[in-house]
Design a protein around this motif. Structure first.
Motif, short mmCIF file in Angstrom:
data_model
loop_
_atom_site.label_atom_id
_atom_site.label_comp_id
_atom_site.label_asym_id
_atom_site.label_seq_id
_atom_site.Cartn_x
_atom_site.Cartn_y
_atom_site.Cartn_z
N LEU A 153 4.68 -1.57 2.59
CA LEU A 153 4.50 -1.50 4.04
C LEU A 153 3.06 -1.20 4.41
CD1 LEU A 153 7.72 0.56 4.92
CD2 LEU A 153 7.43 -1.93 4.88
N ALA A 154 2.37 -0.48 3.60
CA ALA A 154 0.98 -0.12 3.84
C ALA A 154 0.37 0.31 2.50
CB ALA A 154 0.88 1.02 4.86
N PRO A 155 -0.92 0.07 2.34
CA PRO A 155 -1.92 -0.44 3.29
C PRO A 155 -1.86 -1.96 3.43
CG PRO A 155 -2.95 0.06 1.19
CD PRO A 155 -1.54 0.52 1.07
N GLN A 156 -2.53 -2.48 4.45
CA GLN A 156 -2.47 -3.90 4.76
C GLN A 156 -3.08 -4.75 3.67
OE1 GLN A 156 -0.75 -5.24 7.35
NE2 GLN A 156 -1.16 -7.21 6.37
N TRP A 157 -4.16 -4.24 3.03
CA TRP A 157 -4.80 -5.05 1.98
C TRP A 157 -3.85 -5.34 0.83
CZ3 TRP A 157 -4.61 -3.08 -2.80
CH2 TRP A 157 -4.57 -1.69 -2.95
N LEU A 158 -2.91 -4.42 0.57
CA LEU A 158 -1.96 -4.64 -0.51
C LEU A 158 -0.95 -5.70 -0.11
CD1 LEU A 158 -0.84 -3.95 -3.27
CD2 LEU A 158 0.36 -2.01 -2.26
N ARG A 159 -0.49 -5.65 1.14
CA ARG A 159 0.42 -6.70 1.62
C ARG A 159 -0.26 -8.06 1.55
NH1 ARG A 159 4.90 -5.42 4.53
NH2 ARG A 159 4.68 -7.33 5.77
#
Length: 324
Positions: free
Chosen positions: A300-306
């Motif tokens: 769900l977070a962080p965005q860079w991982l998504r």
């Protein structure tokens, strides 16, 4: 049983120099009365055990006393034979020496123990080269000459000059004070200090090593187990750690937790899935761990991982979307 205990009592006194009756009782897991009876039996048999009175007194052997204490029992012989099948010694270049020692131990055993112990050892296999999925467990190769130099410096207490290739760095020469060696899952590590700071070097990354004549700056005694635990803790809590918020199917929770460094928070969602806040060693570690869980987890977070996981999935879809 008593014969084994008497031998153990003499060995304890030889190793420690002096022990109280209570101390011997604790080591042998018997009463102090039993220890006193054993001391009397040893004295009657000609073993020079004497008592020292006073606050710091106890029992001791006469200085210089030694005797040949042979006669391994079945369990002791079996333990040695099983130890000889472990690959840990390979990491320190001691495999040939260990094999030779095992031959000598087996040859010295009484014939009755030799057959029983060898037969039992055949029914135990420790650390095979492959797992159940036939994946080969590859041990790191370290040249014998390098291991020999490292061992000499460690045992002699001398400084060590190493040409070391750290991850993502050009090899550099370093002069270190060696403390000890540790092997973990067939990987060997040198624990040392450099300019007074703790350092841990992987043996497989040492390209060359030379024992120096200068004495190493290190304590006379060391608790390697404690030192390794402290360095492991610093490794897990340092570096480029990342914290990730992830939803996971409860059936895969242990898989997630088993790869993470720590779990900071956990709660259940309305649909039965679990929401965890976990830490990983670095971004690459986080991406690898989540990718292994496929659709059974969602970062769900962080965005860079998504974004990273989505880009990887898109690349796989593109690769297999069109027939060859």
């Amino acid at each position: 049983m008593r014969a084994d205990r008497l031998v153990s009592l003499v060995l304890l006194l030889r190793q420690h120099g002096r022990l109280t009756a209570a101390g011997l009782a604790g080591e042998l897991e018997v009463s102090t009365r039993t220890v006193l009876r054993d001391i009397e039996a040893l004295s009657a048999a000609g073993v020079p055990v004497y008592a020292e009175r006073g606050r710091h007194g106890g029992f001791a052997l006469l200085p210089g006393f030694r005797t040949e204490l042979t006669g391994l029992n079945h369990d002791e012989a079996l333990a040695l034979l099983v130890a000889g099948s472990r690959r840990g010694a390979q990491a320190f270049g001691l495999g040939a020496a260990l094999a030779s020692a095992m031959l000598k131990v087996v040859d010295a055993l009484p014939e009755s123990y030799r057959d029983i112990a060898a037969g039992a050892a055949e029914r135990l296999l420790i650390d095979p080269e492959t797992d159940l999925l036939s994946r080969r467990l590859v041990a790191e190769e370290v040249p014998d000459a390098i291991v020999a130099e490292v061992l000499r410096a460690v045992f002699a207490g001398h400084k060590l000059l190493i040409h070391y290739a750290a991850v993502d760095q050009a090899p550099k020469w370093r002069t270190v004070d060696p403390i000890g060696l540790v092997t973990v899952r067939d990987r060997g590590y040198l624990l040392a200090t450099r300019s007074g700071a703790d350092r841990t070097y992987r043996l497989s990354r040492i390209l060359a090593a030379t024992e120096l004549a200068e004495p190493a700056q290190r304590p006379d005694r060391v608790d390697l187990d404690r030192a390794w635990q402290e360095r492991s803790t610093r490794f897990r809590t340092g570096g480029d750690q990342v914290t990730v918020l992830v939803r996971v199917d409860p059936r895969r929770r242990e898989d997630l937790v088993g790869t993470a460094l720590s779990v900071l928070a956990e709660e259940a969602d309305a649909d039965g899935w679990l929401r965890l806040e976990v830490t990983f060693q670095d971004p690459r570690h986080a991406e690898w761990a989540l990718w292994q869980l496929t659709t059974n987890a969602e970062a769900l977070a962080p965005q860079w991982l998504r974004d990273s996981l989505r880009n990887r999935a898109t690349a796989i879809t593109t690769r297999y979307g069109v027939s060859s």
